[in-house]
Design a protein around this motif. Structure first.
Motif, PDB file in Angstrom:
ATOM      1  N   TYR A  95       0.852  -1.191   0.000  1.00 36.35           N
ATOM      2  CA  TYR A  95       0.000   0.000   0.000  1.00 36.35           C
ATOM      3  C   TYR A  95       0.890   1.243   0.000  1.00 36.35           C
ATOM      4  O   TYR A  95       1.067   1.890   1.029  1.00 36.35           O
ATOM      5  N   PRO A  96       1.484   1.578  -1.142  1.00 36.60           N
ATOM      6  CA  PRO A  96       2.449   2.676  -1.197  1.00 36.60           C
ATOM      7  C   PRO A  96       1.829   4.019  -0.829  1.00 36.60           C
ATOM      8  O   PRO A  96       0.615   4.216  -0.946  1.00 36.60           O
ATOM      9  N   SER A  97       2.669   4.916  -0.397  1.00 36.21           N
ATOM     10  CA  SER A  97       2.212   6.243  -0.004  1.00 36.21           C
ATOM     11  C   SER A  97       1.600   6.986  -1.182  1.00 36.21           C
ATOM     12  O   SER A  97       2.158   7.008  -2.285  1.00 36.21           O
ATOM     13  N   ALA A  98       0.453   7.595  -0.946  1.00 39.80           N
ATOM     14  CA  ALA A  98      -0.206   8.391  -1.989  1.00 39.80           C
ATOM     15  C   ALA A  98       0.593   9.652  -2.297  1.00 39.80           C
ATOM     16  O   ALA A  98       0.413  10.259  -3.355  1.00 39.80           O
ATOM     17  N   LEU A  99       1.486  10.037  -1.394  1.00 44.47           N
ATOM     18  CA  LEU A  99       2.324  11.211  -1.641  1.00 44.47           C
ATOM     19  C   LEU A  99       3.502  10.860  -2.544  1.00 44.47           C
ATOM     20  O   LEU A  99       3.769  11.550  -3.534  1.00 44.47           O
ATOM     21  N   THR A 100       4.204   9.772  -2.224  1.00 46.88           N
ATOM     22  CA  THR A 100       5.339   9.383  -3.064  1.00 46.88           C
ATOM     23  C   THR A 100       4.871   8.827  -4.411  1.00 46.88           C
ATOM     24  O   THR A 100       5.622   8.833  -5.382  1.00 46.88           O
ATOM     25  N   SER A 101       3.621   8.342  -4.453  1.00 44.29           N
ATOM     26  CA  SER A 101       3.062   7.820  -5.708  1.00 44.29           C
ATOM     27  C   SER A 101       2.199   8.855  -6.426  1.00 44.29           C
ATOM     28  O   SER A 101       1.471   8.512  -7.363  1.00 44.29           O
ATOM     29  N   PHE A 102       2.283  10.097  -5.993  1.00 46.09           N
ATOM     30  CA  PHE A 102       1.371  11.119  -6.497  1.00 46.09           C
ATOM     31  C   PHE A 102       1.499  11.335  -8.011  1.00 46.09           C
ATOM     32  O   PHE A 102       0.506  11.474  -8.719  1.00 46.09           O
ATOM     33  N   GLU A 103       2.724  11.333  -8.503  1.00 50.03           N
ATOM     34  CA  GLU A 103       2.921  11.539  -9.942  1.00 50.03           C
ATOM     35  C   GLU A 103       2.278  10.417 -10.749  1.00 50.03           C
ATOM     36  O   GLU A 103       1.672  10.663 -11.806  1.00 50.03           O
ATOM     37  N   GLN A 104       2.400   9.197 -10.261  1.00 45.53           N
ATOM     38  CA  GLN A 104       1.775   8.052 -10.930  1.00 45.53           C
ATOM     39  C   GLN A 104       0.254   8.227 -10.969  1.00 45.53           C
ATOM     40  O   GLN A 104      -0.392   7.971 -11.989  1.00 45.53           O
ATOM     41  N   MET A 105      -0.314   8.694  -9.855  1.00 43.47           N
ATOM     42  CA  MET A 105      -1.762   8.888  -9.779  1.00 43.47           C
ATOM     43  C   MET A 105      -2.222   9.982 -10.734  1.00 43.47           C
ATOM     44  O   MET A 105      -3.206   9.824 -11.463  1.00 43.47           O
ATOM     45  N   THR A 106      -1.514  11.095 -10.753  1.00 45.20           N
ATOM     46  CA  THR A 106      -1.940  12.215 -11.592  1.00 45.20           C
ATOM     47  C   THR A 106      -1.694  11.956 -13.073  1.00 45.20           C
ATOM     48  O   THR A 106      -2.414  12.486 -13.927  1.00 45.20           O
ATOM     49  N   ASN A 107      -0.703  11.136 -13.372  1.00 47.93           N
ATOM     50  CA  ASN A 107      -0.502  10.767 -14.783  1.00 47.93           C
ATOM     51  C   ASN A 107      -1.727  10.004 -15.298  1.00 47.93           C
ATOM     52  O   ASN A 107      -2.166  10.209 -16.437  1.00 47.93           O
ATOM     53  N   TYR A 108      -2.260   9.141 -14.457  1.00 47.23           N
ATOM     54  CA  TYR A 108      -3.460   8.408 -14.862  1.00 47.23           C
ATOM     55  C   TYR A 108      -4.686   9.320 -14.877  1.00 47.23           C
ATOM     56  O   TYR A 108      -5.635   9.101 -15.633  1.00 47.23           O
ATOM     57  N   ALA A 109      -4.661  10.367 -14.043  1.00 45.04           N
ATOM     58  CA  ALA A 109      -5.818  11.264 -13.925  1.00 45.04           C
ATOM     59  C   ALA A 109      -5.883  12.308 -15.035  1.00 45.04           C
ATOM     60  O   ALA A 109      -6.883  13.031 -15.135  1.00 45.04           O
ATOM     61  N   LYS A 110      -4.849  12.399 -15.852  1.00 44.98           N
ATOM     62  CA  LYS A 110      -4.841  13.407 -16.920  1.00 44.98           C
ATOM     63  C   LYS A 110      -6.037  13.201 -17.856  1.00 44.98           C
ATOM     64  O   LYS A 110      -6.312  12.097 -18.306  1.00 44.98           O
ATOM     65  N   GLY A 111      -6.740  14.285 -18.111  1.00 47.90           N
ATOM     66  CA  GLY A 111      -7.890  14.230 -18.995  1.00 47.90           C
ATOM     67  C   GLY A 111      -9.147  13.680 -18.340  1.00 47.90           C
ATOM     68  O   GLY A 111     -10.160  13.492 -19.006  1.00 47.90           O
ATOM     69  N   LYS A 112      -9.073  13.425 -17.035  1.00 49.17           N
ATOM     70  CA  LYS A 112     -10.232  12.890 -16.319  1.00 49.17           C
ATOM     71  C   LYS A 112     -10.767  13.911 -15.322  1.00 49.17           C
ATOM     72  O   LYS A 112     -10.037  14.785 -14.859  1.00 49.17           O
ATOM     73  N   ARG A 113     -12.036  13.748 -14.991  1.00 48.07           N
ATOM     74  CA  ARG A 113     -12.642  14.549 -13.935  1.00 48.07           C
ATOM     75  C   ARG A 113     -12.497  13.798 -12.620  1.00 48.07           C
ATOM     76  O   ARG A 113     -12.884  12.636 -12.527  1.00 48.07           O
ATOM     77  N   VAL A 114     -11.949  14.469 -11.636  1.00 49.66           N
ATOM     78  CA  VAL A 114     -11.688  13.832 -10.348  1.00 49.66           C
ATOM     79  C   VAL A 114     -12.816  14.156  -9.370  1.00 49.66           C
ATOM     80  O   VAL A 114     -13.211  15.318  -9.219  1.00 49.66           O
ATOM     81  N   ALA A 115     -13.338  13.128  -8.715  1.00 54.03           N
ATOM     82  CA  ALA A 115     -14.318  13.295  -7.642  1.00 54.03           C
ATOM     83  C   ALA A 115     -13.666  12.845  -6.340  1.00 54.03           C
ATOM     84  O   ALA A 115     -13.004  11.804  -6.295  1.00 54.03           O
ATOM     85  N   LEU A 116     -13.840  13.625  -5.294  1.00 55.84           N
ATOM     86  CA  LEU A 116     -13.125  13.393  -4.043  1.00 55.84           C
ATOM     87  C   LEU A 116     -14.101  13.070  -2.912  1.00 55.84           C
ATOM     88  O   LEU A 116     -15.072  13.802  -2.679  1.00 55.84           O
ATOM     89  N   PHE A 117     -13.832  11.965  -2.207  1.00 56.48           N
ATOM     90  CA  PHE A 117     -14.652  11.543  -1.076  1.00 56.48           C
ATOM     91  C   PHE A 117     -13.760  11.383   0.154  1.00 56.48           C
ATOM     92  O   PHE A 117     -12.679  10.788   0.067  1.00 56.48           O
ATOM     93  N   LEU A 118     -14.216  11.910   1.294  1.00 56.17           N
ATOM     94  CA  LEU A 118     -13.394  11.933   2.492  1.00 56.17           C
ATOM     95  C   LEU A 118     -14.181  11.452   3.711  1.00 56.17           C
ATOM     96  O   LEU A 118     -15.345  11.819   3.893  1.00 56.17           O
ATOM     97  N   ASP A 119     -13.546  10.632   4.540  1.00 58.34           N
ATOM     98  CA  ASP A 119     -14.080  10.332   5.857  1.00 58.34           C
ATOM     99  C   ASP A 119     -13.756  11.535   6.752  1.00 58.34           C
ATOM    100  O   ASP A 119     -13.022  12.443   6.334  1.00 58.34           O
ATOM    101  N   TYR A 120     -14.301  11.551   7.962  1.00 56.75           N
ATOM    102  CA  TYR A 120     -13.988  12.690   8.847  1.00 56.75           C
ATOM    103  C   TYR A 120     -13.053  12.277   9.989  1.00 56.75           C
ATOM    104  O   TYR A 120     -11.873  12.598   9.966  1.00 56.75           O
ATOM    105  N   ASP A 121     -13.573  11.552  10.982  1.00 59.16           N
ATOM    106  CA  ASP A 121     -12.749  11.185  12.137  1.00 59.16           C
ATOM    107  C   ASP A 121     -11.575  10.307  11.713  1.00 59.16           C
ATOM    108  O   ASP A 121     -11.743   9.307  11.025  1.00 59.16           O
ATOM    109  N   GLY A 122     -10.380  10.698  12.123  1.00 53.62           N
ATOM    110  CA  GLY A 122      -9.181   9.944  11.783  1.00 53.62           C
ATOM    111  C   GLY A 122      -8.643  10.240  10.400  1.00 53.62           C
ATOM    112  O   GLY A 122      -7.571   9.752  10.038  1.00 53.62           O
ATOM    113  N   THR A 123      -9.365  11.068   9.648  1.00 58.41           N
ATOM    114  CA  THR A 123      -8.932  11.431   8.296  1.00 58.41           C
ATOM    115  C   THR A 123      -8.728  12.945   8.186  1.00 58.41           C
ATOM    116  O   THR A 123      -7.658  13.410   7.810  1.00 58.41           O
ATOM    117  N   LEU A 124      -9.758  13.689   8.535  1.00 58.48           N
ATOM    118  CA  LEU A 124      -9.659  15.150   8.538  1.00 58.48           C
ATOM    119  C   LEU A 124      -9.390  15.692   9.935  1.00 58.48           C
ATOM    120  O   LEU A 124      -8.914  16.823  10.089  1.00 58.48           O
TER     121      LEU A 124
END
Length: 390
Positions: A95-124
Motif C-alpha cells: 500500500y504505497p504512499s499516496a504522496l510518493t506515488s502522487f505523480e503516478q496517480m496524476t498521470n493516470y488522472a490526466k484528462g479525467k474529472r476527479v471526484a473526491l470523497f473523504l471520511d472525517y474522524d481519523g482522516t480530517l
C-alpha cells in the motif's frame, strides 16, 4: 472487512479475495449499472452466523490497538520501534504512499474529472478521547475548501450529517452522515423521482436539494435504542452514547479495560430485542445500525450518480478514509476500476485500498498536492463544480 455480532460473540465478514495487483493502475473505468443506486433490498432478519473466531475482548482490543507505552528500557524500546518501522515499511510495499506515488496517480488522472470523497474522524481530524472535541484544524479546513473549489467533494462519515457539518462548516461540500444513510446532495430528476427514500427539500440557505435517507423508517427505533443505551450505561465510568441519527454509537475509549466486557454485554442486552438492528465494532466504539443493504460504498455510487458522474470513463474517484467502514467504499472503487482508495493508517492492516497515508497531516499534504496539480494544468476554470450547501 467488518465485524458484526450475534447475541454472544463476534462474527467476521470478509470481502471476496482481491486478485488484482495493489500496485497496478486500472486501465479504464468500467461502466456500471445505475440500477444499483435505486434498489436497496432489506437484508433478511435473524441471528448472524457465529464463527466464534475470537472473544469479545480480543475483538475490542483488535479494533483499536493501544498507544505505545513509554518505557525506561531504551534498548527494548529501540528494538520495538525498529520492528514496528520495518513492519510498516514492508506493508507500504503493498500500500504505497499516496504522496510518493502522487505523480503516478496524476498521470493516470490526466484528462479525467476527479471526484473526491473523504471520511472525517481519523482522516480530517485526529481520533480524540472525547468525540465531541474532534475538531479539524483551520489549516485542514482551508485545504478541504480549496480542494472543493476544483473537485466535487463529499464527506461521508459515521457521524450524523448535521454534526459533521458543524465540525467542518463549509458550504462548498456534499455531506453524507450515518455511514451514508443520510445524504444531502444536488437535485437530479432520476434520483428524486425514482426512489421513494429520496425527497426534494431546501437546505439552510434556502437552496433546493435532494435528501436521501434509505433508513428513514428506523428513526423511531434508533431514538428508542439510544435512550435505552444512555440509561443502561450511565453507571459505566467513561462510557458515552452518541446519537448519530441513523445509528447509535457507544464509545468505550475512556472506559477502563476491565469494564469493556460490561459495555459489550450492555449493548448486546439492548439490541437482542431489536432483530432489525445490528451491532458493529469500530475504533473503540460499538455502533447499533439498521439491518439494510447500504454502506459507504453504496453512498459513493449514489453520489456519483447524483453528480452526473456515473457511467463516465473520464471520471476518477478518490476516497480517503481510516476506518473499517471505509472498506466498502474502497472495494466499490477497486472492483469497478472507478478510482483509488487511500487508507489512512500508521499501523499495518489489510485493506482494499490502493494507497496509504500515515496520518491527518499527510492527508492535508495530499489535498494540497491535488489542488496544486489541478492549478498547474490550467484547465480548472472550465471544470469548477457548482457547489451544494448542507
Amino acid at each position: 472487512m467488518d465485524l458484526e455480532y450475534n447475541l454472544t460473540s463476534p462474527v467476521l465478514t470478509d470481502t471476496s479475495p482481491i486478485t488484482k495487483s495493489r500496485l497496478g493502475v486500472p486501465s479504464s473505468l468500467l461502466p456500471y449499472s445505475p440500477s444499483l443506486l435505486l434498489n436497496i433490498p432489506r437484508k433478511k432478519f435473524g441471528i448472524l452466523d457465529d464463527v466464534r473466531s475470537c472473544g469479545w475482548l480480543d475483538a475490542m482490543r483488535a479494533s483499536s490497538p493501544p498507544h505505545k507505552k513509554k518505557t525506561k528500557d531504551f534498548n527494548n524500546e529501540a528494538t520495538g520501534s525498529t520492528d514496528a518501522d520495518s513492519a510498516y515499511a514492508t506493508w507500504m510495499l503493498k500500500y504505497p504512499s499516496a504522496l510518493t506515488s502522487f505523480e503516478q496517480m496524476t498521470n493516470y488522472a490526466k484528462g479525467k474529472r476527479v471526484a473526491l470523497f473523504l471520511d472525517y474522524d481519523g482522516t480530517l481530524s485526529p481520533i480524540v478521547d472525547n468525540p465531541d472535541c474532534a475538531f479539524m484544524s483551520n489549516a485542514m479546513r482551508e485545504a478541504v475548501k480549496m480542494a472543493a473549489k476544483f473537485f466535487p467533494t463529499a464527506i461521508i462519515s459515521g457521524r450524523s450529517r448535521d454534526k459533521v457539518y458543524e465540525f467542518v462548516g463549509l458550504t462548498e461540500l456534499y455531506y453524507a452522515g450515518s455511514h451514508g444513510m443520510d445524504i444531502m446532495g444536488p437535485v437530479r430528476q432520476s434520483v428524486s423521482d425514482e426512489h421513494p427514500d429520496s425527497i426534494r427539500t431546501t437546505d439552510k440557505q434556502g437552496k433546493e436539494v435532494n435528501l436521501f435517507q434509505p433508513a428513514s423508517e428506523f428513526l423511531p427505533m434508533i431514538d428508542e435504542v439510544f435512550n435505552t443505551l444512555v440509561e443502561r450505561t450511565k453507571n459505566i465510568t467513561g462510557a458515552k452514547v452518541e446519537n448519530n441519527k441513523f445509528c447509535a454509537s457507544v464509545h468505550y475509549r475512556n472506559v477502563d479495560e476491565k469494564n469493556w466486557k460490561e459495555v459489550a454485554d450492555c449493548v448486546n442486552d439492548v439490541i437482542k430485542d431489536y432483530p432489525r438492528l445490528k451491532m458493529t465494532l469500530g475504533r473503540k466504539v460499538f455502533e447499533v445500525r439498521p439491518v439494510i443493504d447500504w454502506d459507504k460504498g453504496k453512498a459513493v455510487t449514489f453520489l456519483l450518480e447524483s453528480l452526473g458522474l456515473d457511467n463516465c470513463e473520464d471520471v476518477l474517484s478518490i476516497y480517503v478514509g481510516d476506518d473499517r467502514t471505509d472498506e466498502d467504499a474502497f472495494k466499490v472503487l477497486r472492483d469497478g476500476n472507478r478510482g483509488y482508495g487511500i487508507l489512512v493508517s500508521s499501523a499495518p492492516k489489510d485493506s482494499s485500498a490502493y494507497y496509504s497515508l500515515k496520518d491527518t497531516s499527510e492527508v492535508m499534504d495530499f489535498l494540497k498536492s491535488l489542488v496544486a496539480w489541478k492549478q498547474s494544468t490550467g484547465l480548472y476554470k472550465n471544470h469548477e463544480v457548482q457547489t451544494q450547501r448542507a
